[in-house]
Design an enzyme around this catalytic site. Structure first.
Site, short mmCIF file in Angstrom:
data_model
loop_
_atom_site.label_atom_id
_atom_site.label_comp_id
_atom_site.label_asym_id
_atom_site.label_seq_id
_atom_site.Cartn_x
_atom_site.Cartn_y
_atom_site.Cartn_z
N TRP A 277 27.31 49.65 35.09
CA TRP A 277 28.43 49.21 34.24
C TRP A 277 28.30 47.74 33.95
O TRP A 277 27.94 46.96 34.82
CB TRP A 277 29.73 49.46 35.02
CG TRP A 277 30.91 48.64 34.60
CD1 TRP A 277 31.14 47.32 34.94
CD2 TRP A 277 31.99 49.04 33.77
NE1 TRP A 277 32.32 46.90 34.38
CE2 TRP A 277 32.87 47.93 33.66
CE3 TRP A 277 32.33 50.23 33.13
CZ2 TRP A 277 34.05 47.99 32.93
CZ3 TRP A 277 33.51 50.27 32.40
CH2 TRP A 277 34.35 49.17 32.30
N ASP B 198 32.17 41.62 31.06
CA ASP B 198 32.08 40.37 30.31
C ASP B 198 30.68 39.77 30.23
O ASP B 198 29.96 39.72 31.24
CB ASP B 198 32.94 39.29 31.00
CG ASP B 198 34.29 39.81 31.43
OD1 ASP B 198 34.66 40.91 31.03
OD2 ASP B 198 34.95 39.08 32.19
N TRP C 103 33.81 50.06 36.68
CA TRP C 103 33.93 48.69 37.17
C TRP C 103 33.88 48.64 38.70
O TRP C 103 34.43 49.50 39.38
CB TRP C 103 35.25 48.11 36.66
CG TRP C 103 35.40 46.67 37.00
CD1 TRP C 103 34.98 45.62 36.25
CD2 TRP C 103 35.99 46.14 38.18
NE1 TRP C 103 35.27 44.45 36.91
CE2 TRP C 103 35.90 44.74 38.10
CE3 TRP C 103 36.58 46.71 39.30
CZ2 TRP C 103 36.38 43.90 39.08
CZ3 TRP C 103 37.06 45.87 40.29
CH2 TRP C 103 36.97 44.47 40.17
N ARG D 61 40.63 32.42 37.56
CA ARG D 61 39.22 32.83 37.51
C ARG D 61 38.60 32.46 36.16
O ARG D 61 39.27 32.01 35.26
CB ARG D 61 39.09 34.34 37.74
CG ARG D 61 39.90 35.20 36.82
CD ARG D 61 39.82 36.67 37.25
NE ARG D 61 40.66 37.51 36.41
CZ ARG D 61 41.95 37.70 36.61
NH1 ARG D 61 42.55 37.10 37.61
NH2 ARG D 61 42.64 38.46 35.79
N ASP D 62 37.31 32.71 36.06
CA ASP D 62 36.53 32.64 34.83
C ASP D 62 36.33 31.21 34.31
O ASP D 62 36.79 30.85 33.22
CB ASP D 62 37.17 33.50 33.71
CG ASP D 62 37.51 34.90 34.19
OD1 ASP D 62 36.87 35.36 35.15
OD2 ASP D 62 38.43 35.53 33.61
N GLU E 71 42.75 35.28 30.95
CA GLU E 71 41.37 35.55 31.37
C GLU E 71 40.32 34.98 30.40
O GLU E 71 40.51 34.95 29.21
CB GLU E 71 41.10 37.06 31.50
CG GLU E 71 41.82 37.73 32.62
CD GLU E 71 41.41 39.20 32.78
OE1 GLU E 71 40.97 39.81 31.80
OE2 GLU E 71 41.53 39.71 33.89
C1 FRU Z 1 37.79 40.20 32.33
C2 FRU Z 1 37.72 40.11 33.84
C3 FRU Z 1 37.61 38.67 34.30
C4 FRU Z 1 36.96 38.79 35.62
C5 FRU Z 1 36.01 39.91 35.39
C6 FRU Z 1 35.74 40.75 36.58
O1 FRU Z 1 37.29 41.39 31.83
O2 FRU Z 1 38.83 40.72 34.41
O3 FRU Z 1 38.84 37.99 34.34
O4 FRU Z 1 36.31 37.62 35.99
O5 FRU Z 1 36.54 40.70 34.36
O6 FRU Z 1 34.75 41.68 36.33
#
Ligand code: FRU
Length: 726
Positions: A308, A311, A335, A427-428, A476
Site C-alpha cells: 500500500w 502520501d 494502510w 505531523r507531516d 495534514e
Molecule cells: C495523510 C496522513 C498523514 C500521515 C500519513 C500517515 O494521508 O494521515 O497525516 O503522516 O498519512 O500514513
C-alpha cells in the site's frame, strides 16, 4: 404462539411493566434511535464528523475513493456515521435523556476497531458502558454488527447515549439503538472464530537478501509479526499472513543480517496456519515476470511494486534524479506499517523503485509523512563526499518531527542525534529554504492550539528549530511555495495548502503566512490527497504529485500517485488562482498522434476520432460548444460530457463546474486503467477521477447535440506505458 398473539402478550406485558406489575415476561422493546429520519431530531450534534443527519447507503462523501465502501448490516434506510469528512472529521452525537426501563440496550455498530471512536452510556455524567466497532474495515464492505449492554443494574435511572469520534483518524457507525429485555444474540459474528496460538515462530539462517512472505488481501486476522535478530526485536509489523495460497508475496529485505539467525515470531497466529512454513529466502523478487503488467496496474502513474502507498513524501530533485519517497506498507494492501518507500526518475514519468529508504527507528514507531531538501550550502555541516547532501524531515510517531540526512544520493539516511527536533501534537513536516530571510522553514500540521493548524518553525542549520507562528484551518500534509502571478517575476505570491489541496494565497516573510484570500478550492475530482511539490526542480518549476487514493482490489498493490503536474498562478477577475498542467515530460510517452485540427462538428456527424485505438490516451481539445447543447467525448467507453448551459463537465458521471472562457472550453484528458486525469479552463479545473474502463474498449469518440461545436484544436495521442523503458 402465533405472531399476533405474541405481539399482544408483549404489549400487555409492556403496559404492566409501565404500571410496575410485570414480572413474568419480556416487555416490548423501546427504540431509542433508528436513524431513519432526515436529521438527528433532538440528538445534540457537535463537530463536523456526523454531518447534518443519518446517511442512506454507503459511507458518505468520502474524498478518499479507497475508503468509499458500501455499508451493510444496518436496519432500514439510514444509520449514523462519523465518516462525513472521511476519517478526518471529529465530533459527537448525544441523545436526549431517557429512563432505563429494560434489561439491555442493543445496537448495531461498525467502524474502525478502536475505542478512540466509541458509543458510551452515561449516567450522572459518568461513562458506565462503552462499545466500539468490532473489527477493522475489511476489503470491500463495512458491516454493522449487533452488540448490547446489560443495563439491568441501572433500571429506573436517567441516562444518555453519546456516540463520539474525538480523533481525526477513526470513524464509527451506529444504528438501531433499542432498550430490550431480550439480549440479542450476535447474528453475524464479526470475524470467524479464531483459535489463536500464543507464540508461533520460525528461525531463519539468513543467506539471501529477501524473505518472501505470503500475503492475503482480506485475511481473517492481521497478527503482529516481530522480526528478532540476536535476541532483539528489530522490526514489528502487522501482517495479513496467507495460511494457504497467497494473493501475493511481500518482500522483507533481510540482507543486512546475512549469516545471522533471524526469527519471525507471530503474536496470535491463526491455528493451523501454514504461513511461516511458506516463507522463502531468495535473492530475487518474486513475480517479477508479471510485474507492472497486472490488469489494474496504472500505466501512466507510479505505484509501488507491491503493498500500500499513500502520501508522496520527500519530493526532491538532486543530481539528475527526481526522488519520490512515499508512505509505504510493504506487507499489506491497506494502510499500516508506515515506511518511506523510494523511487527515482530522470523525468518524473519513468520510475525505478529502490529499496525502502527509511525504516521505523524502533519496533513501536512508524515513519509518517514529511519532505526533503538539498542542503546546498551545508548549513548543517553533515555533508561528506561529492553527493548532494539530502536532508529529510518526517514524523516519527513515537518521537515527533525528526531530521535525517543522506550522503549517498538519497538511498540511505542517518539520524540526526538531536531528534526529535519538534515535539507537538502534529505531523507531516515540510522543509523549505526561505532565501530572503536566509533560514530553513518547517511548515508542519499542528494541533497544539487544540485546532487544526499549520505551524511554522525556523532554523539556521536544520538542527535547532524555533516556533514562529500558526495559521488555522488546514489539515495534514502542509505545503508552501511561491509562484509568479502570470509568470511575472515582480508579482510573486505564496500559496499555502494541505492534504485536501484547498489553498490560500498570501505573503510569507519566513515566519508568518499572511493570507490575502479565503480558502480556495483545490482539485475538483476525487482521490487526490496529500499532494506535495518537488524541491529544487532544475527548471525552476513548481511540480506537484498527489496520492491517488483509489480503490483497487485483487492486486498486490492498491494505490497510485497522480501525474506530475506543474502549478502556476493566473490572474482572474476574482484574483489569482492556481492552475494544474501535466508536465511536458509526459510528451515522451506519445506513440501515435491523431491530429484532427480545426473542425466544425454537427450533430450526427461521423466520429472524427474513429481511428483511435489504445488503452492509454491523451486528449487535447479546444472548442466552442453549442450555446444550448452538449459535447460528448467517449474515451475507452467512459463519457466526458460538457453541458454549455450548466457550464458543467461530467466525467464518468462526476460533475465538475467548468466555466467557459471566451466562449471556449479547453480540455486535456489522460486515460489510465484506474483513473482519468482531467484538466480544463486553462488547468484551473483539475479533476482526477477514478475510472476503470473495460479493457476491451479501446476507442475514442466525440459527438455533439443541440447545435454545432467548433473545434479550434482536436488532438489525440496514443501513449506508451511508463513501465516500458523510454
Ligand atoms: C495523510 C496522513 C498523514 C500521515 C500519513 C500517515 O494521508 O494521515 O497525516 O503522516 O498519512 O500514513
Amino acid at each position: 404462539m402465533n405472531q399476533s398473539i405474541c405481539n399482544k402478550v408483549l404489549t400487555i406485558a409492556a403496559a404492566l411493566m409501565g404500571s410496575g406489575l410485570a414480572t413474568c415476561c419480556a416487555a416490548e422493546p423501546i427504540v431509542i434511535a433508528d436513524f431513519e429520519g432526515a436529521d438527528f431530531g433532538n440528538w445534540k450534534v457537535t463537530g463536523d464528523a456526523f454531518g447534518a443527519g443519518p446517511v442512506h447507503g454507503g459511507l458518505p462523501n468520502p474524498w478518499r475513493a479507497d475508503l468509499s465502501k458500501p455499508v451493510d448490516g444496518f436496519k432500514g434506510r439510514g444509520f449514523a456515521t462519523s465518516y462525513h469528512l472521511g476519517e478526518e472529521g471529529i465530533g459527537s452525537l448525544t441523545s436526549p435523556e431517557f429512563k432505563i426501563e429494560r434489561k439491555y440496550i442493543s445496537f448495531l455498530i461498525g467502524g474502525n476497531k478502536d475505542l478512540d471512536a466509541s458509543m458510551n452510556l452515561l449516567i450522572d455524567g459518568k461513562v458506565v458502558r462503552v462499545a466500539g466497532a468490532s473489527r477493522d474495515l475489511p476489503e470491500g464492505s463495512e458491516t454493522l454488527v449487533p452488540g448490547s449492554w446489560d443495563v439491568a443494574e441501572f433500571t429506573g435511572q436517567s441516562a444518555v447515549i453519546q456516540i463520539e469520534d474525538p480523533t481525526p483518524t477513526r470513524h464509527i457507525s451506529v444504528d438501531q439503538i433499542v432498550q430490550t429485555d431480550v439480549n440479542p444474540p450476535p447474528t453475524a459474528p464479526p470475524t470467524p472464530k479464531l483459535q489463536l496460538f500464543a507464540d508461533a515462530r520460525r528461525d531463519f539462517k539468513i543467506e539471501k537478501r529477501y524473505l518472501h512472505i505470503p500475503i492475503k488481501n482480506s485475511p481473517p486476522a492481521r497478527p503482529i509479526v516481530n522480526t528478532t535478530v540476536d535476541g532483539k526485536v528489530v522490526m514489528k509489523n502487522t501482517i495479513g499472513l496467507a495460511d494457504g495460497t497467497p494473493d501475493w508475496w511481500a518482500c522483507m529485505n533481510v540482507g543486512a543480517w546475512k549469516g545471522k539467525t533471524l526469527t519471525l515470531q507471530v503474536e496470535k497466529m491463526v491455528a493451523g496456519s501454514k504461513a511461516l512454513e511458506l516463507i522463502e529466502q531468495s535473492d530475487s523478487i518474486k513475480g517479477a515476470d508479471t510485474l507492472y503488467r497486472e490488469s489494474l496496474r496504472a500505466q501512466l502513474h507510479f505505484s509501488p511494486r507491491c503493498g500500500w502507498n499513500n502520501d508522496p513524501n520527500g519530493l526532491v530533485f538532486s543530481q539528475g534524479e527526481y526522488h519520490l519517497y512515499y508512505q509505504l506498507n510493504p506487507y499489506g494492501c491497506d494502510w499500516g506499517n508506515m515506511h518511506w518507500g523510494h523511487a527515482v526518475s530522470s523525468d518524473m514519468v519513468h520510475w525505478q523503485e529502490l529499496p525502502i529508504a527509511i525504516y521505523p527507528h524502533a519496533p513501536d514507531d512508524s515513519v509518517y509523512s514529511g519532505s526533503a531538501v538539498v542542503d546546498k550550502a551545508n548549513t548543517s555541516g553533515w555533508k561528506k563526499g561529492p553527493a548532494d547532501l539530502i536532508v529529510a524531515a518526517f514524523t516519527s510517531t513515537a518521537r515527533g518531527e525528526c531530521i535525517v540526512y543522506s550522503n549517498d544520493k538519497g538511498r540511505t539516511f542517518t539520524e540526526f542525534d538531536g531528534n526529535p527536533v519538534v515535539k507537538h501534537p502534529g505531523r507531516d513536516p515540510r522543509l523549505l529554504w526561505h532565501a530572503p530571510s536566509k533560514q530553513w522553514v518547517m511548515a508542519v500540521y499542528d494541533e497544539d492550539a487544540g485546532k487544526r493548524c499549520i505551524a511554522f518553525h525556523t532554523s539556521p542549520d536544520l538542527k535547532k528549530w524555533t516556533y514562529q507562528s500558526r495559521i488555522e484551518g488546514f489539515y495534514e500534509c502542509p505545503d508552501i511555495f511561491e509562484l509568479a502571478v502570470d509568470g511575472v517575476a515582480s508579482n510573486k505570491k505564496w500559496v499555502l495548502t494541505a492534504a485536501n489541496s484547498d489553498y490560500r494565497i498570501g505573503t510569507f516573510d519566513g515566519k508568518t503566512f499572511t493570507p490575502e484570500t479565503a480558502m480556495l478550492k483545490g482539485h475538483l475530482g476525487e482521490a487526490f490527497v496529500a499532494a506535495q511539490t518537488f524541491s529544487h526542480d532544475p527548471k525552476g518549476r513548481t511540480i506537484q504529485i498527489g496520492w491517488l487514493a483509489l480503490h483497487v482490489v485483487g492486486m498486490p498493490f492498491s494505490q497510485a500517485m497522480s501525474l506530475p503536474n506543474q502549478l502556476t498562478l493566473h490572474s482572474t477577475p476574482d484574483g489569482p488562482r492556481l492552475a494544474w498542467s501535466p508536465v511536458d515530460e509526459l510528451k515522451s510517452l506519445r506513440a501515435k498522434s491523431h491530429t484532427v485540427g480545426a473542425l466544425t462538428l454537427a450533430p450526427g456527424a461521423p466520429n472524427p476520432l474513429a481511428e483511435v485505438s489504445a488503452e492509454l490516451l491523451e486528449l487535447r481539445a479546444t472548442f466552442t460548444p453549442p450555446a444550448k447543447g452538449e459535447v460528448k467525448f467517449t474515451l475507452r467507453g467512459v463519457t466526458i460530457i460538457y453541458n454549455t448551459e450548466q457550464q458543467d463537465l461530467a466525467v464518468s458521471g462526476r460533475h465538475v463546474a467548468v466555466p467557459l472562457r471566451d466562449g471556449k472550453i479547453d480540455l486535456t484528458v489522460f486515460t489510465d486503467r484506474i483513473v482519468f486525469e482531467v484538466y480544463a479552463a486553462g488547468g484551473q479545473c483539475y479533476a482526477p477521477v477514478s475510472c476503470k474502463p473495460d479493457p476491451a474498449a479501446l476507442g475514442a469518440e466525440v459527438s455533439v447535440t443541440g447545435g454545432n461545436a467548433t473545434f479550434q484544436k482536436l488532438e489525440m495521442y496514443e501513449l506508451n506505458s511508463c513501465w516500458t523503458k523510454p
